[in-house]
Design an enzyme around this catalytic site. Structure first.
Site, short mmCIF file in Angstrom:
data_model
loop_
_atom_site.label_atom_id
_atom_site.label_comp_id
_atom_site.label_asym_id
_atom_site.label_seq_id
_atom_site.Cartn_x
_atom_site.Cartn_y
_atom_site.Cartn_z
N LYS A 221 0.91 -1.09 0.17
CA LYS A 221 -0.43 0.22 -0.08
C LYS A 221 0.66 1.17 0.08
O LYS A 221 1.92 1.50 0.12
CB LYS A 221 -1.20 -0.03 1.31
N ARG B 37 -9.50 -12.01 2.58
CA ARG B 37 -10.09 -13.20 1.33
C ARG B 37 -9.69 -14.30 1.97
O ARG B 37 -10.29 -16.07 2.78
CB ARG B 37 -10.98 -13.01 0.59
#
Length: 494
Positions: free
Chosen positions: A272, A346
């Site tokens: 990020k 996930r």
């Protein structure tokens, strides 16, 4: 702290409702006798406002045993909702907190309408008293003293026992939501996966729940390759946490909560940018929501069976961290091609859901700060939802409407399933692309729920607030704590 009385006595502050249509309600008329008609004058001069969330303070100046009255504007009765009441009372309790009030009362029946009965009002009042006055827990060396509300009295003609019960339930809901807020606000060097597991164990022991905390070696034995892949780069050991609440004699109709517990997310090798990384201590908001719900369940003891599973680790970069192009094997046996290490939540949830099913979950609700895509789609006040079972979703939706935590259903089409199954090297890929990002993430998780009734809740937009609001300060909101608990309390009702 809470009391119920039929008559008004001596208090520092008393809270009274004002509706536009009833500026001279029976409650105001009764009070105005002591004020010798001055309240009516204030209403006519609009010194007392009936507008939504307007708060007007009136000093009694010795005319009654109450020091100050706080008149709360609620607007028109036709537009009066639980959300209006929550916001108005949240703002009111903030005002009382700022005034350092320690003894307050509420004329409960002045807030009652055909839409909301006294039990509803009592529950909401006790709930938002905690939510509205929540204070950000900081690590500053200069600690300021805080004056707490020590006594809160509901004045009502209704049955005292029923009102006391509603006050208790509301208080528990508010307190547990604040517990979740505090977890989310904690810095990542303090709240590691190990500390999160310790918190969960303390909670389980307090409420006499069974629990399991799987260590890395046990996860390896069970084949939890998805969670372990996310953990590869970290010096902090991963934890698979499970709390087990048995509310029935038979282990049937088990509701399984699965909360994403990523204690910090750098994005891994799909790194990020700085501005996207700051604040990623809150990437365990799903875990906090699940633990908050379990606190309510432990306190109120509903007759339901509930499992809470939290796959927890941080996602960092190192020489051992997992990489794009890796192929990993999940606990379910399904293989996954990693196309994006920043789609790690996930992966953790995949093993969490499989483990919840192994423990006996018949219904699954996962909660996660999963995607920025859901914020683009729905903003910061609505949680995105996906499901493979409309009946279960309807129960979650009804619970969310009762708690005023907005959710909106997103679709799962066969073409979405085809996208997450599109890999030359594995059964699934973890990131088909930016288009429909929130839907792709939920669809991926659904591959592990399989035929088990399942609802996915993406709280990326609702888990935190960028600014102060009527129900609390900037920071963590405790999103979905009350909805999950209400779902359990109401589960199976017609």
């Amino acid at each position: 702290m809470f009391q119920v009385q039929k008559e008004l006595a001596s208090h520092e502050a008393v809270v009274v409702a004002l509706f536009e249509e009833e500026k001279t309600s029976s409650f105001v008329q009764e009070l105005d006798k002591a004020f010798e008609g001055q309240l009516q004058v204030l209403l006519e001069e609009k010194e007392l406002s009936t507008k939504k969330k307007a708060i007007s303070k009136v000093h009694s100046l010795g005319k009654t045993d109450v020091k100050r009255y706080y008149f709360v504007g609620l607007g028109k009765k036709e537009s009066y909702t639980t959300e209006t009441l929550r916001s108005a009372l949240g703002k009111t309790f903030k005002t009382l907190q700022a005034a350092k009030v320690q003894d307050a009362a509420i004329l409960l029946d002045s807030f009652v309408t055909e839409k909301l009965d006294a039990i509803d009002v009592a529950h909401i009042a006790a709930e938002v008293q905690g939510l509205g006055t929540y204070e950000l827990q900081t690590y500053k060396s200069d600690k300021k003293d805080r004056v707490e509300l020590e006594k809160f009295t509901a004045i009502t003609a209704e049955d005292a026992q029923e009102i006391e019960a509603a006050l208790t339930v509301g208080y528990v809901h508010g307190r547990a939501t604040n517990s979740a807020r505090t977890l989310v606000n904690m810095p990542p060097n303090v709240l590691t996966a190990t500390k999160l597991a310790e918190y969960a164990v303390e909670l389980a022991e307090k409420y006499d729940m069974d629990y399991k905390v799987l260590e890395k070696e046990e996860m390896e034995e069970l084949g939890m390759g998805a969670l372990l892949a996310v953990n590869q780069g970290s010096i902090e050991p991963p934890k698979m946490i499970a709390l087990i609440y048995k509310g029935k004699e038979e282990w049937t109709d088990v509701i399984g909560f699965v909360g994403k517990g990523i204690t910090y997310d750098t994005g891994g090798y799909s790194l990020k940018p700085r501005e996207g990384m700051v604040g990623m201590k809150g990437d365990m908001g799903g875990a906090a929501a699940v633990l908050g719900a379990m606190e309510i369940i432990g306190e109120l003891r509903p007759e339901q069976n509930v499992i809470a599973v939290i796959p927890s680790t941080d996602n960092v970069v190192s020489g051992t961290a997992f990489k794009p192009d890796d192929v990993i094997t999940s606990m379910s046996g399904k293989t996954i091609e990693v196309l994006n290490t920043d789609a790690e939540g996930r992966l953790a949830l995949a093993d969490g859901i499989t483990y919840a099913k192994k423990l006996g979950a018949n219904y699954l609700i996962d909660v996660a700060t999963l995607t920025g895509g859901v914020i683009v789609a729905l903003g910061n006040h609505t949680t995105g939802a996906m499901t493979n079972n409309e009946e279960l979703f309807e129960q979650v939706l009804e619970a969310s409407m009762e708690t005023d935590e907005s959710i909106w259903q997103l679709p799962i089409f066969d073409r979405d399933k085809e996208r997450v199954r599109n890999s030359k090297f594995a059964d699934l890929n973890n990131s088909p692309g930016r288009e429909g990002h929130a839907v792709m993430a939920g669809t991926f998780i659904g591959e592990f729920a399989e035929d088990t009734p399942w609802v996915h809740l993406d709280i990326a937009g609702t888990s935190e607030s960028s600014g102060a609001h009527d129900l609390g300060p900037a920071g963590a909101t405790g999103a979905m704590v009350r909805t999950l608990a209400t779902l359990v309390e109401r589960f199976g009702e017609e």
